[in-house]
Scaffold this motif. Structure first.
Motif, short mmCIF file in Angstrom:
data_model
loop_
_atom_site.label_atom_id
_atom_site.label_comp_id
_atom_site.label_asym_id
_atom_site.label_seq_id
_atom_site.Cartn_x
_atom_site.Cartn_y
_atom_site.Cartn_z
N ASP A 196 40.54 31.44 -35.38
CA ASP A 196 39.49 30.57 -34.85
C ASP A 196 39.98 29.91 -33.57
OD1 ASP A 196 38.01 28.09 -34.50
OD2 ASP A 196 37.28 28.29 -36.56
N ILE A 197 39.42 30.34 -32.40
CA ILE A 197 39.84 29.74 -31.12
C ILE A 197 38.81 28.76 -30.55
CG2 ILE A 197 41.42 31.64 -30.55
CD1 ILE A 197 39.30 32.64 -28.51
N ASP A 198 37.83 28.40 -31.35
CA ASP A 198 36.93 27.29 -31.00
C ASP A 198 37.82 26.03 -30.85
OD1 ASP A 198 33.67 26.58 -31.84
OD2 ASP A 198 35.10 24.90 -31.83
N HIS A 200 37.34 23.24 -31.92
CA HIS A 200 37.29 22.43 -33.15
C HIS A 200 37.98 23.15 -34.32
CE1 HIS A 200 33.82 20.92 -30.74
NE2 HIS A 200 34.33 19.75 -31.12
N HIS A 201 38.44 22.36 -35.29
CA HIS A 201 39.08 22.92 -36.49
C HIS A 201 38.06 23.70 -37.32
CE1 HIS A 201 40.75 22.10 -40.76
NE2 HIS A 201 41.28 23.22 -40.30
N GLY A 202 38.41 24.90 -37.76
CA GLY A 202 37.53 25.70 -38.61
C GLY A 202 37.60 25.23 -40.06
N SER A 219 43.56 28.39 -37.48
CA SER A 219 42.71 27.72 -36.48
C SER A 219 43.56 27.04 -35.41
CB SER A 219 41.80 26.69 -37.14
OG SER A 219 41.05 25.98 -36.15
N TYR A 220 43.18 27.27 -34.17
CA TYR A 220 43.74 26.56 -33.01
C TYR A 220 42.70 25.53 -32.61
CZ TYR A 220 46.88 30.57 -32.77
OH TYR A 220 47.81 31.53 -33.07
N HIS A 221 43.09 24.27 -32.47
CA HIS A 221 42.09 23.24 -32.15
C HIS A 221 42.68 21.99 -31.55
CE1 HIS A 221 43.30 23.22 -36.44
NE2 HIS A 221 43.60 21.97 -36.16
CA CA Z 1 39.58 26.33 -33.84
#
Ligand code: CA
Ligand code: V1P
Ligand code: ZN
Length: 406
Positions: A196-198, A200-202, A219-221
């Motif tokens: 997840d590179i959004d 925000h945290h997934g 997740s990256y956030h």
């Molecule tokens: Ca993310």
């Protein structure tokens, strides 16, 4: 279109239904389905439809959505509109779903964290049922292409709504199409890696699989204080020590990469390739779901990172190199012209095409969206203005990479 070719050695499918474009979350709401219109314009303008199989999505069925979500919540979503909302709120079976929210004072909340107040994260708007079941249908069709071996990479830019919970909407997300997709994948694949590179945290996807070793979430956030208001960056979860539900067999199968504001291309690419590379090596997934939220780009209305489109796209290219069945979904992204650029570029990457940098303004229906003097009319135009100071120290990032390698 000249120069656009079908990839050799793998098949790509593109899943979409233009009806999602008609939706409006509300005047001041940052989520604009218009970004999907612009993405479509660029994809078609460049001729990428000739590189893939394109499918018009059909709405998911209520039974399909019940595979993860609470049956009462699914019934509510299928019937809700601004007109039906007040009456539905009075129905007995929905009353128990009115939650205690820390934001109760700010907006007038109904059941399932839904609201008709302007300013709500998850508003009830015209046509929302249609929108929700369509983006979900597109993700499920894309998933079906993969699990049946008809596609190697399947794309749905209207999906990727990673915050939705079992019986609660959250952060612009109502149905968690990602969780539903992974549940379908688990019938066929032993292990699924979710990346997840959004910005925000997934959290919704992580929570759904926190007891499950057959799904690893990564997740990256952005994490930490939002600004000097004392509020945390949404949703406030996803610190380095959250690694799956302790005491269950799912422990250690969630990875979180909490990042301070202003991270640049070099730092992010290094973090992403080190940690994702290690996760691939250690977990050996059988399939991958990649959420490509474009709010991690510089200049995003909500995000606080400084990534350029090239670096964002390199994440997609890196994951593709694993040569595993790959579902690519969208997610956040609040500066529409940049979201469209990134997702068009990534559609090209998925199908092994290199696009000329000059956007075909003579072909796109809304050239004015891409021909701003200040930004130029390139696809991967030069660095976004740095809107956030870089609070990331290389030594701290290195320490994080070490800590996550357990
Ligand atoms: Ca993310
Ligand atoms: O910060 C909050 C909560 C609600 N406030 C009272 C505190 N909400 C955020 C939600 C961000 C959702 C991101 C979704 C995604 O990860 C996936 C699609 O990208 C929020 C923000 C913000 N700046 O973080 N809501 C709003 N802004 C908002 C602004 C205007 C109208 C409605 C919502
Ligand atoms: Zn986001």
């Amino acid at each position: 279109e000249q120069g656009i070719t079908r990839p050799k050695g793998h098949k790509v499918s593109f899943h979409y239904n233009s009806r999602v474009e008609d939706m409006h979350f509300g005047k001041t709401h940052p989520m604009k389905p218009w970004r999907l219109t612009l993405t479509k314009h660029l994809v078609l303008g460049y001729g990428l439809q000739y590189a893939m199989d394109t499918y018009e999505a059909v709405a998911a069925g209520k039974d399909q959505v019940r595979a993860f979500h609470d049956p009462d919540y699914v019934d509510f979503l299928a019937e809700v509109s601004p007109e039906t909302f007040p009456a539905l709120c009075e129905v007995e079976k929905y009353k128990k779903h009115i939650a205690n929210s820390p934001y109760q004072d700010l907006v007038d909340l109904g059941p399932f964290n839904l609201s008709t107040s302007p300013g709500a994260d998850c508003p009830v708007f015209d046509g929302m049922s249609t929108y929700l079941f369509l983006y979900t249908g597109a993700t499920l069709a894309a998933t079906n292409q993969l699990v049946t071996g008809q596609s190697d990479i399947a794309l749905n830019w209207s999906g990727g709504l990673h915050h939705a919970h079992k019986s609660e909407a959250s952060g612009f997300c109502y149905i968690n199409d990602i969780v539903l997709s992974i549940l379908d994948m688990l019938r066929v694949y032993p292990r699924v890696l979710y990346i997840d590179i959004d910005v925000h945290h997934g959290d919704g996807v992580e929570e759904a699989f926190q007891r499950q070793p057959r799904v690893m979430t990564l997740s990256y956030h952005r994490y930490g204080q939002y600004d000097d208001t004392g509020h945390k960056f949404f949703p406030g979860s996803g610190d380095l020590n959250s690694t799956g539900l302790k005491g269950t067999i799912g422990e250690h199968f969630a990875l979180n990469v909490p990042i301070p504001s202003g991270i640049d291309d070099r730092q992010y690419t290094h973090l992403f390739q080190s940690i994702t590379g290690r996760a691939l090596e250690a977990y050996k997934p059988s399939a991958i779901v990649l959420q490509c939220g474009a709010d991690s780009l510089g200049g995003d209305r909500l995000g606080q990172f400084n990534l350029n489109i090239k670096a964002h796209g390199e994440c997609v290219a890196f994951v593709k190199k694993a040569r595993l069945p790959l579902l690519i979904v969208g997610g956040g992204g609040y500066t529409a012209r940049n979201v469209a650029r990134a997702w068009c570029h990534e559609t090209a990457l998925a199908s092994d095409n290199k696009l000329p940098d000059r956007i075909p303004l003579d072909i796109v229906p809304r050239p004015e969206a891409f021909s701003r003097k200040s930004h130029g009319n390139g696809l991967l135009f030069p660095p976004f203005p740095r809107t956030h100071p870089n609070d990331c120290k290389d030594v701290d990032l290195e320490l994080m990479i070490k800590k996550l390698d357990y």
